[in-house]
Design an enzyme around this catalytic site. Structure first.
Site, short mmCIF file in Angstrom:
data_model
loop_
_atom_site.label_atom_id
_atom_site.label_comp_id
_atom_site.label_asym_id
_atom_site.label_seq_id
_atom_site.Cartn_x
_atom_site.Cartn_y
_atom_site.Cartn_z
N HIS A 366 -4.88 9.54 1.47
CA HIS A 366 -5.52 9.92 0.19
C HIS A 366 -6.63 11.08 0.20
O HIS A 366 -7.08 11.56 -0.88
CB HIS A 366 -6.39 8.60 0.21
CG HIS A 366 -7.52 8.61 1.14
ND1 HIS A 366 -7.44 7.93 2.30
CD2 HIS A 366 -8.86 8.79 0.70
CE1 HIS A 366 -8.60 7.99 2.89
NE2 HIS A 366 -9.26 8.47 1.85
N ASP A 396 -1.52 4.95 5.99
CA ASP A 396 -2.16 6.07 5.50
C ASP A 396 -2.48 7.30 6.24
O ASP A 396 -3.66 7.94 6.22
CB ASP A 396 -3.72 5.68 4.83
CG ASP A 396 -4.05 6.78 3.86
OD1 ASP A 396 -3.34 7.42 3.13
OD2 ASP A 396 -5.42 6.79 3.35
N SER A 465 -14.14 9.98 5.26
CA SER A 465 -12.58 9.72 5.51
C SER A 465 -12.11 10.93 6.23
O SER A 465 -12.22 12.21 5.95
CB SER A 465 -12.00 9.53 4.32
OG SER A 465 -12.27 8.12 3.92
#
Length: 760
Positions: A366, A396, A465
């Site tokens: 992402h 992910d 992140s």
């Protein structure tokens, strides 16, 4: 040249000044040298009258009335009468040192047109004579007097020098200001004569301005009048800079005017080409550029990916979590910053070391979808220059690398080793976060595994992140990817990289058991049975892998190997029984047949030697039947195979007792008798050792008085490896006929013969 560039030492200056003043004080000053007749020689106007002096040969062409002398007074011209008066002064005669001076003083040769300074060096005899005279005539009183005169005259000399300097500077400033003022007045007079009307108008405006703003007008007038002084100071400070600036300005102007025709021509050509394109496009439909089209497609794909995700990534702070943070910088060149096309922050990436020395970049998917540039300590690169090596959509996770030569040097990365998921433990790891331009470290605690990832207690914010979790050796263990959904878990979640051969782990197979890994040490362990759990597809460059992840199991197989293992049965690649699967490599020592202390103690016990020919023949081994692949089975065979798998799975779940070992069949009496005869023959033919006592008496040997020793029969040692009774007599009892278990020397059986005890 280096000595001239050093800073001047103040002590050296004061010492030099003191020596110069002492030198001038000890020797007669200019204009005070007298010959024996009392006439000044430095004046150059009298003749030498006897005596030995260094000035006897000096030329003295001078006018009788006026002569220029090097005097310290305000005037440099004196008459002969003033010189005679000075010579008759009692202060000029201080002893024989001054009357008979051997030093050479300046002689000014005066002429109507010019004055020349002639200096004659003294000879060695004159210097020696003056030095001896100084030692002879000077006493302590004279030295004290001269020192006191020096101390009293030094301030006057300093003030006189300062006054002369100030007067010279004042004269210079006066000359400059007067010249500038005269030039300004001449300009005003010229303007008044040339244009009297305008001059009167300017004067009226000046008077009005002076009446309205007297201070500003007066300061402006003062600045105009003192412009030469400001200009002199400016030139002294920035003279070289002004000259270089003027040269650069001149060169730029010259190049501009010389290239002006060519620049004008190029501008005109560009205008013509642009206008022609506009005219030709007026009749055609409007086209979009390839860059804008790619950008729109990228945005639309990113939106579709976000909408298609079942569990969208969330970035939020965990309520109630307060973790202490310390000010510390992360390892340099490991954490990279990801930005979009406008330079805004998106997330982070980590530089890691892969197998075979390859460098990769780990980041969440992402973060990758919105990233356009990857920024490192040295520079940045576009995301389009990188290709994917490893991708797991469920986790992910993504690993990328670039085919560009030297891309690591361009970014300035310093990769760290990567730890796979099978080595992650439930403990605290170091997590670096950036706050207000500074980095802080905190203890991120991995508390439990979940869905192939980890539940981590840490304090993060949106935009963190991609930050890596480091262990004590600063190896990358996991990567932070956000938080769990609020209805699932309240902690953050982090993903780890799965062990892919030749990419993230070694290609050689690793067999692990309970001695190496356990649930208390690692969050996931390699699975012996991968039939249960979640299936995950790993895409790498050129091949794909399927991974089964359960609550505490991770198994990794390629698609081809997975089909082969499923066709064989429920026993997988990491099964304990490797004898049933010859294709699997043998264990390196960690298995059921590993050597233990109990087995080693059993192997050390000696066993009686037996002949292999007397052992019963081994039972014929059943041939292995090759398992038919499931794709080659008929429907009936598939049903039978499914039934066999269910039974094997149920049997594996239910605890089963190990089968009892069947006792070997006892040998017959004829076999025992034959064995005993062979053993007796072998014992009788054996010669005794030299080092032990023999049963015979030495007749002609070196020890004639030695007697034979009677040996004591030993009890046989029972064998611990079998339950068969040992061979101890000729009564026909059973004996062990199995193969030898060790290569130690075996005790031979001697029936009917006594044996002496062995010495340790």
């Amino acid at each position: 040249m280096a000595s001239f560039l050093k800073p001047v030492n103040s002590q050296g200056l004061w010492l030099s000044l003191l020596l110069a003043i002492t030198y001038l004080f000890l020797l007669p000053s200019a204009g005070q040298s007298l010959d024996p007749s009392g006439i000044g020689l430095a004046a150059g106007c009298s003749q030498s009258q006897g005596g030995i002096s260094s000035f006897a040969a000096l030329p003295r062409p001078c006018n009788d009335s006026v002569c220029t002398l090097p005097d310290l007074g305000w005037s440099c011209q004196r008459t002969a009468q003033d010189t005679a008066n000075q010579q008759q002064s009692p202060f000029n005669h201080t002893g024989h040192f001054l009357t008979t001076s051997g030093w050479t003083w300046p002689n000014w040769t005066c002429s109507p047109s010019q004055c020349q300074l002639l200096i004659h060096l003294p000879t060695w005899q004159i210097v020696k004579q003056d030095f001896l005279l100084l030692l002879k005539e000077w006493d302590l009183l004279t030295m004290c007097q001269r020192c006191s005169d020096l101390l009293t005259k030094t301030p006057g000399f300093i003030l006189r020098f300062a006054g002369e300097t100030l007067i010279l500077v004042a004269n210079l400033i006066e000359f400059v200001l007067v010249s500038w003022s005269l030039w300004l007045c001449s300009v005003l007079v010229y303007v008044a004569q040339a244009v009297p009307g305008k001059f009167l108008l300017y004067m009226a405006a000046f008077c009005t301005t002076f009446w309205a703003w007297p201070r500003e007008t007066a300061s402006s007038l003062i600045r105009i009048v003192t412009t030469p002084l400001t200009l002199i100071g400016f030139l002294n400070k920035t003279g070289i800079g002004l000259i270089s600036h003027c040269l650069a300005l001149t060169w730029n102007m010259f190049m501009t005017w010389s290239l002006l025709p060519w620049v004008t021509l190029m501008k005109m050509m560009k205008i013509l080409i642009t206008s022609s394109r506009v005219l030709t496009r007026s009749g055609r439909p409007k086209r979009t550029s390839s860059k804008s089209l790619k950008h729109k497609l990228k945005i639309s794909r990113a939106i579709q990916k976000k909408q298609g995700k079942k569990t969208p990534v969330e970035e939020r702070t965990i309520p109630g979590v307060q973790i202490k943070k310390l000010r510390e910088d992360p390892p340099k060149g490991v954490i990279l910053r990801c930005t979009d096309q406008f330079g805004d922050h998106v997330g982070y990436a980590s530089a890691v070391k892969l197998e075979k020395g390859q460098t990769g970049i780990v980041l969440p998917i992402h973060v990758w979808t919105d990233t356009v540039y990857i920024n490192g300590p040295n520079g940045k690169l576009k995301m389009a220059d990188f290709t994917a090596l490893y991708e797991v959509t469920n986790h992910d996770s993504l690993i990328m690398t670039s085919a560009m030569a030297g891309w690591g040097s361009i970014l300035g990365v310093r990769p760290r080793p990567l730890t796979t998921i099978d080595a992650v433990k439930l403990k605290n790891y170091s997590l670096f976060t950036e706050r207000d331009g500074k980095w802080y470290v905190q203890a991120a605690k991995c508390i439990a595994p979940a869905e192939g990832m980890f539940r981590v207690v840490s304090d993060t914010r949106p935009g963190d992140s991609g930050l890596p979790l480091f262990d004590m050796k600063m190896n990358v263990v996991a990567v932070h990817r956000g938080t769990w959904p609020s209805e699932r878990f309240p902690e953050n979640r982090a993903f780890a990289i799965l062990p892919v051969p030749d990419l993230t782990s070694s290609s050689s197979p690793k067999f692990t058991g309970c001695e190496t890994y356990s649930e208390a040490e690692t969050a996931y362990e390699m699975a012996d049975n991968f039939s249960d759990g979640e299936e995950i597809l790993i895409r790498t460059k050129g091949q794909s892998y399927r991974t089964f992840i359960g609550s505490n199991k991770v198994a990794l197989l390629s698609i081809r190997k997975l089909e082969e293992e499923l066709s064989r049965g429920p026993i997988g690649l990491w099964a304990d029984d490797t004898e049933d699967d010859e294709s699997a490599p043998r264990r390196s020592g960690n298995g059921l047949f590993r050597s233990t202390p109990e087995k080693q103690s059993q192997a050390k016990t000696p066993s009686p030697k037996v002949e292999e020919s007397a052992a019963p023949p081994p039972a014929p081994r059943a041939e292995k039947v090759r398992h038919v692949r499931r794709s080659e089975m008929t429907p009936e065979q598939k049903r039978a195979d499914n039934l066999r798998r269910r039974k094997a799975k149920a049997a594996k779940k239910t605890p089963s007792t190990p089968p009892k070992k069947s006792k070997d069949k006892a040998p017959t009496l004829s076999q025992v008798a034959e064995l005993v005869e062979k053993a007796v023959r072998a014992a009788l033919t054996v010669q005794p050792r030299r080092s032990r006592a023999s049963s015979k008496i030495s007749i002609g040997g070196r020890n004639p008085g030695r007697k034979p020793q009677v040996s004591i029969q030993l009890d046989p040692v029972p064998s611990q490896s079998t339950s068969v009774p040992p061979k101890d007599s000729q009564a026909g009892e059973s004996a062990w006929l199995g193969p030898r278990r060790s290569y130690r020397p075996v005790q031979k059986s001697t029936v009917g013969q006594k044996q002496e005890p062995r010495r340790n």
